[in-house]
Design a protein around this motif. Structure first.
Motif, PDB file in Angstrom:
ATOM      1  N   VAL A 178      -5.973 -64.325 -76.252  1.00  0.00           N
ATOM      2  CA  VAL A 178      -6.490 -65.573 -75.503  1.00  0.00           C
ATOM      3  C   VAL A 178      -7.057 -65.369 -74.147  1.00  0.00           C
ATOM      4  O   VAL A 178      -8.093 -65.743 -74.016  1.00  0.00           O
ATOM      5  CB  VAL A 178      -5.143 -66.667 -75.496  1.00  0.00           C
ATOM      6  CG1 VAL A 178      -5.483 -67.583 -74.576  1.00  0.00           C
ATOM      7  CG2 VAL A 178      -4.814 -66.914 -76.843  1.00  0.00           C
ATOM      8  N   MET A 179      -6.512 -64.514 -73.492  1.00  0.00           N
ATOM      9  CA  MET A 179      -6.858 -64.469 -72.118  1.00  0.00           C
ATOM     10  C   MET A 179      -8.123 -63.453 -72.075  1.00  0.00           C
ATOM     11  O   MET A 179      -8.843 -63.265 -71.162  1.00  0.00           O
ATOM     12  CB  MET A 179      -5.681 -63.343 -71.236  1.00  0.00           C
ATOM     13  CG  MET A 179      -4.413 -64.232 -71.044  1.00  0.00           C
ATOM     14  SD  MET A 179      -3.259 -63.438 -69.976  1.00  0.00           S
ATOM     15  CE  MET A 179      -2.471 -62.189 -71.305  1.00  0.00           C
ATOM     16  N   ASP A 221      -4.568 -67.401 -81.288  1.00  0.00           N
ATOM     17  CA  ASP A 221      -5.629 -67.372 -80.069  1.00  0.00           C
ATOM     18  C   ASP A 221      -6.574 -68.311 -80.255  1.00  0.00           C
ATOM     19  O   ASP A 221      -6.958 -68.991 -79.402  1.00  0.00           O
ATOM     20  CB  ASP A 221      -5.999 -66.085 -79.887  1.00  0.00           C
ATOM     21  CG  ASP A 221      -6.816 -65.261 -80.933  1.00  0.00           C
ATOM     22  OD1 ASP A 221      -7.263 -65.952 -81.877  1.00  0.00           O
ATOM     23  OD2 ASP A 221      -6.835 -64.060 -80.807  1.00  0.00           O
ATOM     24  N   SER A 222      -7.403 -68.617 -81.527  1.00  0.00           N
ATOM     25  CA  SER A 222      -8.358 -69.373 -81.643  1.00  0.00           C
ATOM     26  C   SER A 222      -7.945 -70.829 -81.383  1.00  0.00           C
ATOM     27  O   SER A 222      -8.435 -71.653 -81.095  1.00  0.00           O
ATOM     28  CB  SER A 222      -9.179 -69.259 -82.851  1.00  0.00           C
ATOM     29  OG  SER A 222      -8.227 -69.273 -83.841  1.00  0.00           O
ATOM     30  N   GLY A 223      -6.646 -71.195 -82.185  1.00  0.00           N
ATOM     31  CA  GLY A 223      -6.318 -72.338 -82.071  1.00  0.00           C
ATOM     32  C   GLY A 223      -5.775 -72.731 -80.537  1.00  0.00           C
ATOM     33  O   GLY A 223      -5.954 -73.988 -80.074  1.00  0.00           O
ATOM     34  N   SER A 224      -5.220 -71.684 -79.813  1.00  0.00           N
ATOM     35  CA  SER A 224      -5.045 -72.162 -78.308  1.00  0.00           C
ATOM     36  C   SER A 224      -6.197 -72.738 -77.479  1.00  0.00           C
ATOM     37  O   SER A 224      -6.254 -73.434 -77.048  1.00  0.00           O
ATOM     38  CB  SER A 224      -4.242 -70.778 -77.701  1.00  0.00           C
ATOM     39  OG  SER A 224      -3.172 -70.495 -78.494  1.00  0.00           O
ATOM     40  N   LEU A 225      -7.300 -71.913 -78.037  1.00  0.00           N
ATOM     41  CA  LEU A 225      -8.558 -72.162 -77.235  1.00  0.00           C
ATOM     42  C   LEU A 225      -8.953 -73.525 -77.477  1.00  0.00           C
ATOM     43  O   LEU A 225      -9.609 -74.216 -76.808  1.00  0.00           O
ATOM     44  CB  LEU A 225      -9.722 -71.154 -77.696  1.00  0.00           C
ATOM     45  CG  LEU A 225      -9.263 -69.672 -77.114  1.00  0.00           C
ATOM     46  CD1 LEU A 225     -10.324 -68.741 -77.674  1.00  0.00           C
ATOM     47  CD2 LEU A 225      -9.441 -69.448 -75.612  1.00  0.00           C
ATOM     48  N   VAL A 226      -8.859 -73.900 -78.678  1.00  0.00           N
ATOM     49  CA  VAL A 226      -9.082 -75.069 -79.171  1.00  0.00           C
ATOM     50  C   VAL A 226      -8.462 -76.327 -78.583  1.00  0.00           C
ATOM     51  O   VAL A 226      -9.018 -77.459 -78.205  1.00  0.00           O
ATOM     52  CB  VAL A 226      -9.317 -75.292 -80.693  1.00  0.00           C
ATOM     53  CG1 VAL A 226      -9.377 -76.708 -81.221  1.00  0.00           C
ATOM     54  CG2 VAL A 226     -10.462 -74.322 -81.484  1.00  0.00           C
ATOM     55  N   ILE A 227      -7.174 -76.328 -78.586  1.00  0.00           N
ATOM     56  CA  ILE A 227      -6.226 -77.070 -78.085  1.00  0.00           C
ATOM     57  C   ILE A 227      -6.534 -77.272 -76.711  1.00  0.00           C
ATOM     58  O   ILE A 227      -6.345 -78.317 -76.072  1.00  0.00           O
ATOM     59  CB  ILE A 227      -4.819 -76.755 -78.428  1.00  0.00           C
ATOM     60  CG1 ILE A 227      -4.478 -76.984 -79.813  1.00  0.00           C
ATOM     61  CG2 ILE A 227      -3.781 -77.585 -77.625  1.00  0.00           C
ATOM     62  CD1 ILE A 227      -3.153 -76.535 -80.391  1.00  0.00           C
TER      63      ILE A 227
END
Length: 529
Positions: free
Chosen positions: A277-278, A450-456
């Protein structure tokens, strides 16, 4: 878009820049606070009273699936038909980002990212399990009759017919319908963001329907529902992934198969996802997705060529044929007597895909600028569907061949999360292929998280694609916490229950989104003439 709308958006952007709160979190609108508090209360309540939570989750799932299975099935059909309508009409010529826009990613990178985000762990978990589950149901006494699990044509007790029915039902759940849901959300977000200059947020898709109300509580409500649906949909997948990785480690190395081990796995893999994510979309998610695609392709080719190759290749086409032949019966929303199939399988799947649609749709939108509407729909709808059919045919077909021709029932008798490894145990290089299977589950776990975190993060930041780093870390950690809470509060049943419950209201959101897309594209088409 009117000058008034553009001014409203510019003011919103100013507010975004001016409201970085404590700990570097972007709290410019109520979406972050409402979503964060709701999830915190949920996690604490589940951990404090796990037995009550278990009973509540089961009751919620039963109520939704028993009473609204017809709604899920009918909605799924509408989504598929709407996508084909867009492909066939002149609206398909509209380019996302304007007439001069060019794609940000080549086909290889684009396919890798949307596929890894769109299915991921589910393919590993259900690739062997679902075909042999349907096979077992359809070969049972009275299989193939209207009173049985599915009103399909087949001879009771005929293994070959049962195998075809099992593959037809599996393809139904992993083909056009789920990808149509992703395509609708992705198209809405991409069009209204890239062509109309609105924020990359779910609320923007409803501007043609409610106008300026998207900036008020109507919009807040849409985004909060999207965050909750996404988070619980992801938590369901993370729970499946932890269960399967634990089962694989137990199979290979004798690691304890327990809630404690699963929690350690969730925490460890969430930590890896935090690093990704980072690193951001290109440095983290894209790289992990490409690694995933290579490993998945290698495992697929190994099983295809070491397994019953000719039967699998013929099974690909016969499975598609069975799917097309039986699609009207499989997708019939009314007058069904096969409650286990429509409620236990289809309703859960459609709710799960719908709960994933904000996440996958926004992720696809972020990497799809420059594609035409027709190209977007064809690539997102048809190509991944065919890949899913191939995957299910190879893995599920190999297990079915072991049952029918070799008399090996190890995969059929194994626990759901262990069936992949039981199937691989009958092929050469079991230790290596099972190890690759575990790695794939882990990497799919990471790419989803990680892609879910970016979207949320994008949703809660009002459409910003470069939200503050602490906020991305916050959501990534919360995904892991929700998955742990659900595992402790009822296991896989609790995970499925929350996916169904949050997917139900969002199905109505997607139906409204179809109307909004049509209005927006129609207006754009007139402006281009």
């Amino acid at each position: 878009m009117s000058d008034e709308t553009e001014t409203e958006y510019e003011v919103g952007q100013d507010n975004i820049s001016a409201n970085i709160g404590p700990f570097g979190l972007d709290i410019h609108n109520p979406v972050f606070l409402i979503s964060g508090l709701a999830i915190f209360v949920f996690v604490m309540g589940t951990l404090m009273v796990p037995e009550l939570a278990t009973d509540t989750f089961k009751a919620m799932r039963n109520w939704v699936t028993v009473n609204f299975d017809w709604f899920f099935i009918l909605s799924g059909n509408i989504f598929v038909l709407f996508c084909f309508l867009l492909i066939l009409t002149p609206l398909g010529k509209i380019r996302l980002g304007g007439v001069d826009a060019t794609p940000d990613y080549g086909y290889a990178g684009w396919f890798a990212m949307l596929f890894a985000a769109g299915m991921g762990i589910g393919l590993m978990f259900f690739g062997v399990s679902e075909p042999i589950s349907h096979f077992g149901s359809s070969i049972a006494e009275n299989a193939g009759s209207p009173e049985s699990w599915a009103p399909l044509a087949g001879a009771p007790g005929d293994p070959q017919a049962a195998a075809k029915l099992g593959m037809a039902a599996t393809i139904y759940h992993w083909g056009l319908h789920p990808w149509a849901m992703y395509a609708i959300v992705g198209l809405a977000l991409a069009f209204f963001s890239y062509n109309k200059g609105l924020p990359l947020s779910l609320r923007s898709a409803f501007y043609p329907l409610v106008g300026e109300a998207v900036w008020g509580w109507f919009g807040h409500f849409i985004d909060v529902v999207a965050v909750l649906a996404t988070l619980f949909g992801l938590a369901t997948s993370l729970g499946f992934g932890a269960s399967q990785a634990n089962a694989g480690l137990n199979f290979l190395f004798g690691v304890s198969d327990s809630d404690g081990t699963k929690i350690i796995l969730i925490v460890s893999i969430t930590a890896v996802a935090l690093v990704s994510v980072m690193r951001g979309l290109d440095g983290g998610v894209k790289r992990a997705s490409e690694i995933n695609m290579v490993l998945a392709f290698l495992l697929l080719m190994f099983v295809l060529f070491v397994g019953p190759t000719s039967d699998l290749l013929m099974g690909f086409f016969s499975g598609l044929g069975a799917y097309i032949t039986n699609l009207p019966a499989l997708s019939n929303p009314f007058g069904r007597t096969d409650a286990n199939f429509s409620q236990g399988w289809t309703s859960f799947y459609w709710a799960w895909w719908i709960s994933w649609s904000p996440f996958v749709g926004m992720f696809i939108a972020r990497v799809s600028r420059g594609r035409t509407v027709r190209e977007f729909i064809i690539c997102v709808l048809l190509i991944p569907s065919l890949v899913c059919v191939l995957w299910m045919t190879v893995f599920g077909g190999t297990a079915l061949n072991q049952i029918i021709n070799d008399g090996y029932t190890g995969a059929q008798e194994a626990a759901t999360e262990l069936r992949l490894f039981a199937m691989l145990a009958e092929l050469p290089l079991t230790q290596i292929t099972s190890g690759i299977g575990i790695i794939l589950v882990v990497v799919f776990f990471v790419t989803s998280s990680d892609s879910g975190s970016l979207v949320i993060d994008t949703i809660t930041a009002g459409g910003k694609t470069d939200g503050p780093m602490p906020q991305r870390v916050f959501w990534c950690a919360f995904e892991g916490l929700v998955a742990i809470a659900l595992l402790l509060g009822g296991g896989l049943a609790a995970l499925q229950a929350m996916a169904v419950t949050t997917g139900f209201p969002f199905a109505a959101v997607l139906l409204l989104m179809c109307v909004s897309i049509w209005k927006g594209l129609s207006a754009e088409s007139k402006g281009l003439k």
